[in-house]
Write a protein that holds these residues in place. Structure first.
Motif, PDB file in Angstrom:
ATOM      1  N   LYS A 111      -8.384  -4.405   2.909  1.00  0.00           N
ATOM      2  CA  LYS A 111      -7.308  -5.081   2.121  1.00  0.00           C
ATOM      3  C   LYS A 111      -7.235  -6.477   2.523  1.00  0.00           C
ATOM      4  CE  LYS A 111      -3.211  -5.406   0.057  1.00  0.00           C
ATOM      5  NZ  LYS A 111      -3.232  -6.688  -0.322  1.00  0.00           N
ATOM      6  N   HIS A 112      -7.526  -7.258   1.312  1.00  0.00           N
ATOM      7  CA  HIS A 112      -7.183  -8.732   1.435  1.00  0.00           C
ATOM      8  C   HIS A 112      -5.756  -9.165   0.931  1.00  0.00           C
ATOM      9  CE1 HIS A 112      -7.680 -13.003   0.646  1.00  0.00           C
ATOM     10  NE2 HIS A 112      -8.651 -12.959   1.422  1.00  0.00           N
ATOM     11  N   PRO A 113      -5.078  -9.930   1.527  1.00  0.00           N
ATOM     12  CA  PRO A 113      -3.799 -10.230   1.050  1.00  0.00           C
ATOM     13  C   PRO A 113      -3.692 -10.763  -0.316  1.00  0.00           C
ATOM     14  CG  PRO A 113      -4.228 -11.415   3.169  1.00  0.00           C
ATOM     15  CD  PRO A 113      -5.536 -10.804   2.535  1.00  0.00           C
ATOM     16  N   ALA A 114      -4.809 -11.229  -0.978  1.00  0.00           N
ATOM     17  CA  ALA A 114      -4.625 -11.686  -2.209  1.00  0.00           C
ATOM     18  C   ALA A 114      -5.007 -10.460  -3.328  1.00  0.00           C
ATOM     19  CB  ALA A 114      -5.533 -13.150  -2.460  1.00  0.00           C
ATOM     20  N   PHE A 115      -5.595  -9.503  -3.010  1.00  0.00           N
ATOM     21  CA  PHE A 115      -6.005  -8.401  -3.808  1.00  0.00           C
ATOM     22  C   PHE A 115      -5.492  -7.108  -3.477  1.00  0.00           C
ATOM     23  CE2 PHE A 115      -9.486 -11.592  -3.513  1.00  0.00           C
ATOM     24  CZ  PHE A 115      -9.535 -12.014  -4.624  1.00  0.00           C
ATOM     25  N   PRO A 116      -5.319  -6.089  -4.570  1.00  0.00           N
ATOM     26  CA  PRO A 116      -5.097  -4.752  -3.853  1.00  0.00           C
ATOM     27  C   PRO A 116      -6.016  -4.094  -3.222  1.00  0.00           C
ATOM     28  CG  PRO A 116      -5.864  -4.605  -6.286  1.00  0.00           C
ATOM     29  CD  PRO A 116      -5.822  -6.282  -5.913  1.00  0.00           C
ATOM     30  N   MET A 148     -10.265  -9.432   6.973  1.00  0.00           N
ATOM     31  CA  MET A 148      -9.097  -9.503   7.716  1.00  0.00           C
ATOM     32  C   MET A 148      -8.854  -8.048   8.418  1.00  0.00           C
ATOM     33  SD  MET A 148      -6.866 -12.408   5.789  1.00  0.00           S
ATOM     34  CE  MET A 148      -7.789 -13.789   5.149  1.00  0.00           C
ATOM     35  N   ARG A 149      -9.704  -7.402   8.758  1.00  0.00           N
ATOM     36  CA  ARG A 149      -9.606  -5.931   9.128  1.00  0.00           C
ATOM     37  C   ARG A 149      -9.158  -5.762  10.529  1.00  0.00           C
ATOM     38  NH1 ARG A 149     -14.531  -2.303   7.389  1.00  0.00           N
ATOM     39  NH2 ARG A 149     -13.432  -0.661   8.619  1.00  0.00           N
ATOM     40  N   LEU A 150      -9.486  -7.025  11.424  1.00  0.00           N
ATOM     41  CA  LEU A 150      -9.265  -6.865  12.840  1.00  0.00           C
ATOM     42  C   LEU A 150      -7.980  -7.797  13.243  1.00  0.00           C
ATOM     43  CD1 LEU A 150     -12.965  -7.397  13.556  1.00  0.00           C
ATOM     44  CD2 LEU A 150     -11.754  -5.303  14.161  1.00  0.00           C
ATOM     45  N   MET A 151      -6.972  -7.449  12.644  1.00  0.00           N
ATOM     46  CA  MET A 151      -5.526  -8.066  12.946  1.00  0.00           C
ATOM     47  C   MET A 151      -5.197  -8.017  14.488  1.00  0.00           C
ATOM     48  SD  MET A 151      -3.892 -10.223  11.344  1.00  0.00           S
ATOM     49  CE  MET A 151      -3.582 -10.144   9.685  1.00  0.00           C
ATOM     50  N   PRO A 152      -5.033  -6.387  14.886  1.00  0.00           N
ATOM     51  CA  PRO A 152      -4.703  -6.429  16.430  1.00  0.00           C
ATOM     52  C   PRO A 152      -5.522  -7.240  17.389  1.00  0.00           C
ATOM     53  CG  PRO A 152      -4.583  -4.305  14.958  1.00  0.00           C
ATOM     54  CD  PRO A 152      -5.329  -5.377  14.573  1.00  0.00           C
ATOM     55  N   HIS A 153      -6.861  -6.991  16.924  1.00  0.00           N
ATOM     56  CA  HIS A 153      -7.794  -7.595  17.916  1.00  0.00           C
ATOM     57  C   HIS A 153      -7.370  -9.282  17.786  1.00  0.00           C
ATOM     58  CE1 HIS A 153     -11.338  -8.925  19.866  1.00  0.00           C
ATOM     59  NE2 HIS A 153     -11.838  -9.582  18.686  1.00  0.00           N
ATOM     60  N   PHE A 154      -7.255  -9.821  16.752  1.00  0.00           N
ATOM     61  CA  PHE A 154      -7.189 -11.390  16.543  1.00  0.00           C
ATOM     62  C   PHE A 154      -6.034 -11.720  17.287  1.00  0.00           C
ATOM     63  CE2 PHE A 154      -7.473 -15.225  13.974  1.00  0.00           C
ATOM     64  CZ  PHE A 154      -8.846 -15.467  14.416  1.00  0.00           C
ATOM     65  N   ILE A 155      -4.886 -11.033  17.020  1.00  0.00           N
ATOM     66  CA  ILE A 155      -3.459 -11.320  17.554  1.00  0.00           C
ATOM     67  C   ILE A 155      -3.638 -11.285  19.079  1.00  0.00           C
ATOM     68  CG2 ILE A 155      -1.114 -10.549  18.012  1.00  0.00           C
ATOM     69  CD1 ILE A 155      -1.107  -9.620  14.745  1.00  0.00           C
TER      70      ILE A 155
END
Lengths: 111, 272
Positions: B208-213, A29-36
């Protein structure tokens, strides 16, 4: 004709959302701005097909271009350090390239 | 000359060592002890004479004067697998027991020490020189044939080939190492191919995955616990990773280190 291009853009965005979601999960889930921006581009493009409003139309184009641009830093990094796995990103990359050209064409009113 | 002897059972081992030191010249003395008390006694004597020494477990290595090597080779600037090939070639022309002096860069240090040990040679000393290069003294030996026996697996060699591009595998690499420690298995991590991307400074902090540090926090925790993280030199070079942008605590190593781990009977490799 503009509507046809917008419809093609919509289908490209929808395809990109599916391929993008797979890479989104893969990269943690590294590309949050792109996905939004991709989701917003999808909603605005859909709205511009239904509502004949130039503000919605140009907002859709802005978010289509933003979607393509927000992927650049990450993709550059991936191409530099993770090129063994670039195959899994290629479908999404191709759709982003198409979306950028369609958005510019639509903005310039090319028919 | 390298001399080995045992002082096990002696109340004052320093008396015996003092006698040996009186006629030692340009030697390395390897002293096998009973443990802490004997080591302390020996250390006091060595401090009095201002001699260099190293303690490895119950063994004290004393450096007297300057050991003269039979041959010398400089591999500074060579990249993997160059150094080990050049050194192996040189060693093949030497007799058992002869000493070879190797001058190398930091990039080849782990490869040479690990690789040469795996080939049955003995690493006598490793010194960092003022110019940032290293001087290794190695005594030529031969790999002994080991008898077939049941071997207990007590080490894990975790190999990551996907890097930050696959967050799940990246997390697994370091989490598995943590679990291994808790199970009294010694873990070692090796990053190669795309896995080398994890070694780029700051790169792990971006995952960073929401479920892990944060992955970076997990990596720092593992390093603090003493787990070795090696990065393949070739893969690092392909991705523009070098000593300057290498994550703190990671070490660049190459094919000899990798193959040495895989050839150990007590090590189980885990590919990710």
């Amino acid at each position: 004709m503009e509507q046809v291009i917008t419809l093609i853009s919509l289908s490209v965005i929808f395809g990109a959302m599916l391929s993008g979601f797979a890479t989104f999960r893969l990269t943690g889930m590294r590309l949050m701005p792109h996905f939004i921006s991709l989701i917003l581009a999808f909603l605005l493009t859909l709205a511009s097909l239904i509502i004949p409003n130039s503000i919605v139309f140009y907002l859709a184009i802005i978010f289509q271009i933003l979607s393509a641009l927000t992927i650049c830093p990450t993709i550059c990094n991936i191409l530099k350090t993770q090129f063994q796995n670039t195959g899994i990103y290629s479908a999404h990359l191709a759709l982003m390239g198409m979306l950028l050209v369609l958005a510019i064409g639509n903005a310039l009113g090319i028919r | 000359m390298v001399r080995k002897f045992s002082v096990k059972g002696l109340r004052s081992p320093s008396l015996l060592i003092d006698m040996i030191l009186s006629d030692a010249k340009d030697d390395i003395l390897i002293v096998e002890t009973d443990g802490e008390e004997q080591i302390k006694d020996i250390e006091n004597l060595l401090k009095k004479y201002n001699l260099k020494y190293e303690v490895e477990g119950n063994v004290v290595k004393i450096h007297v004067g300057e050991i003269k090597a039979d041959k010398s080779i400089n591999v500074v600037g060579a990249t993997c697998p160059g150094p080990i090939m050049m050194v192996s070639d040189m060693l093949s022309k030497m007799k058992n027991g002869e000493i070879l002096e190797i001058i190398c860069g930091k990039n080849a240090l782990t490869d040479l020490t690990e690789g040469l040990k795996g080939m049955g040679n003995e690493i006598i000393s490793v010194e960092e020189k003022e110019d940032g290069t290293y001087r290794i003294l190695v005594k030529k030996g031969e790999k002994k044939e080991e008898e077939k026996a049941t071997v207990k697996i007590d080490e894990l060699f975790i190999i990551n080939t996907t890097g930050t591009g696959n967050a799940e595998k990246a997390y697994s690499t370091f989490m598995m190492a943590d679990v291994a420690l808790k199970m009294n298995l010694k873990p070692t991590i090796f990053l190669m191919m795309d896995g080398a991307s994890l070694a780029l400074k700051g790169e792990c902090d971006k995952v960073k995955h929401p479920a892990f540090p944060k992955l970076g926090d997990l990596v720092r925790d593992i390093l603090k616990k003493g787990v070795k993280v090696y990065v393949c030199e070739l893969s690092a070079e392909f991705r523009g990773i070098n000593e300057k942008n290498l994550e703190d605590g990671f070490e660049i190593a190459g094919a000899p280190t990798f193959l040495n781990y895989l050839s150990k009977p007590n090590v189980r490799p885990v590919w990710l």
